[in-house]
Design an enzyme around this catalytic site. Structure first.
Site, PDB file in Angstrom:
ATOM      1  N   ARG A 286     -17.642   2.610  -5.802  1.00  0.00           N
ATOM      2  CA  ARG A 286     -17.145   3.836  -5.712  1.00  0.00           C
ATOM      3  C   ARG A 286     -18.087   5.010  -6.038  1.00  0.00           C
ATOM      4  NH1 ARG A 286     -11.583   4.002  -6.549  1.00  0.00           N
ATOM      5  NH2 ARG A 286     -11.660   1.852  -7.617  1.00  0.00           N
ATOM      6  N   CYS A 352       5.424   2.180  10.087  1.00  0.00           N
ATOM      7  CA  CYS A 352       6.789   1.944   9.860  1.00  0.00           C
ATOM      8  C   CYS A 352       7.311   1.462   8.529  1.00  0.00           C
ATOM      9  CB  CYS A 352       7.665   1.321  10.848  1.00  0.00           C
ATOM     10  SG  CYS A 352       7.728   2.034  12.454  1.00  0.00           S
TER      11      CYS A 352
END
Length: 430
Positions: A286, A352
């Protein structure tokens, strides 16, 4: 250690009000490529590498990039060009790293669930070291190395039972986590190491978690590892490598997150491992790439609900999973436009799932359909965690470098998305 000899290169780490990244106008880029897409600054990555390398000067140290953070071949090639190796956790990451040109002797193989086939592939490739996480794995490594008539170098991953202060899903150094073994168990491994015919157990490894913003967890974990290293040496064991893992945090929320400086982090390593004469391995992921990347997305519509105002964008949780998975914060800003009154939105995608939410009650300048937004600090665990959920193609990835840009992964077509699928026509009896 392969140190860069030239001065640290320029870099434009994205800021919330930036309209350009690494000399490339983001509005222009979004007019050439359909949104959403990921974009990365090559110079920001080079700068982070150079900062860490400079802090490590004088140490016998090797940086191995945690490939899981961003596994694009072009990103791995940048790492290789700077002398950075690879920390891998799968056979696929091994293949990618070798394909990108990273030498096998700069690759370490971590991970709690290495399969026999993956171990065999890594041994055949000649990776430098295996970070071993269970006694079963150690015996398997010895057996497979014997079958290949080769010698495997191994480090035991210590679980120091240290609270890293990060989100529970990215904490790896507590006793209840699945990673590593206790010092007591590791001690027994070294006591019986003479019984291993094709494994040289001569290293220690520790990694306590990710997105760590304080030095104290590192200091505590390394102190416990150092104490064990000195104990092993007193007992006659040779320790040639200590892998201090990764975990350095980055700034996801400006004005709130205060990452640790590379120099301060390395000072803790120097203090804890004073007198160690072997190789020190670091596994940043990261830290090297997160703030170099942005996710570009457009507003589809503004939807006024009974209680909430929703800003619906064309990016979704399958493009950037961190907010849904970790409730993670990413700064989100309009790329350009005239000053507008502030409005509070829930920023959501088209998938969704209620969890397809990038931000809740986030204040932005008033937006309208078609506006271009920048989601900051997405260079790590963005594209690498992407999926085809809701049959959405994987996004394009673009590398930016001093005013130039190159597509380093084209947007997936529908045909490519289903390339491995086929009708059930070749039935066989089990």
């Amino acid at each position: 250690m392969n140190l860069m000899t030239n001065a640290a290169p320029r870099a434009e780490v994205p800021t919330p009000d930036a309209a350009s990244l690494d000399g490339v106008d983001l509005e222009y880029l979004a007019s050439r490529l359909p949104t959403p897409f990921h974009a990365y600054s090559a110079n920001a990555i080079r700068q982070r590498i150079a900062m860490l390398q400079a802090a490590l000067q004088g140490l016998d140290a090797q940086i191995c990039f945690a490939v899981k953070a961003n596994s694009n071949l072009a990103i791995l090639q940048l790492m290789n060009e700077a002398g950075v190796g690879a920390d891998i956790v799968s056979g696929g990451e091994l293949w990618r790293s070798l394909r990108a040109g990273i030498p096998a002797d700069r690759i370490v193989f971590s991970g709690v669930g290495k399969s026999g086939d993956e171990i065999a592939e890594a041994l055949a490739a000649g990776v430098s070291r295996f970070n071993v996480e269970s006694h079963h794995e150690l015996l398997m490594l010895d057996r497979i190395a014997s079958s290949q008539r080769t010698l495997a170098h191994a480090a035991v991953r210590i679980n120091p039972d240290v609270e890293a202060g990060a989100h529970e899903k990215i904490s790896t150094g507590k006793a209840e986590n699945k990673f590593g073994v206790s010092i007591a168990e590791a001690r027994s491994w070294f006591s019986s190491a003479a019984g291993l015919s094709h494994v040289r157990l001569d290293g220690l490894h520790v990694h306590i978690g990710s997105q760590i913003l304080e030095l104290e967890p590192f200091r505590l974990a390394l102190a416990r590892v150092a104490e064990f290293w000195r104990e092993l040496v007193r007992d006659g064991h040779t320790i040639n490598s200590i892998d201090v893992g990764g975990g350095l945090g980055v700034c996801y929320r400006r004005g709130h997150d205060r990452p640790i400086e590379a120099g301060a982090y390395v000072a803790v390593i120097r203090e804890a491992l004073a007198g160690f004469e072997g190789r020190i391995v670091l596994e940043p992921g990261r830290y090297l790439v997160a703030e170099a990347g942005v996710l570009m997305t457009r507003v589809i519509r503004v939807k006024q609900g009974e209680q909430r105002r929703f800003l619906v964008v064309d990016a979704a949780m399958n493009d950037l999973l961190r907010p849904s998975l970790y409730d993670a914060w990413h700064d989100i800003v309009p790329v350009s436009g005239p000053p507008r009154a502030a409005v509070t939105y829930d920023i959501v995608g088209p998938v969704c799932e209620t969890g397809d939410t990038f931000a809740v009650a986030r204040e932005l300048p008033a937006c309208k359909a078609g506006d271009l937004l920048l989601v900051a600090a997405t260079g790590a665990y963005g594209a690498s965690m992407g999926s085809n959920y809701n049959s959405r193609p994987l996004l394009a990835e673009v590398l930016l470098d001093d005013g130039r840009y190159a597509v380093i992964r084209r947007r997936q077509s529908f045909e490519e998305m289903i390339a491995g699928e086929q009708p059930a026509g070749n039935w066989q009896t089990a």
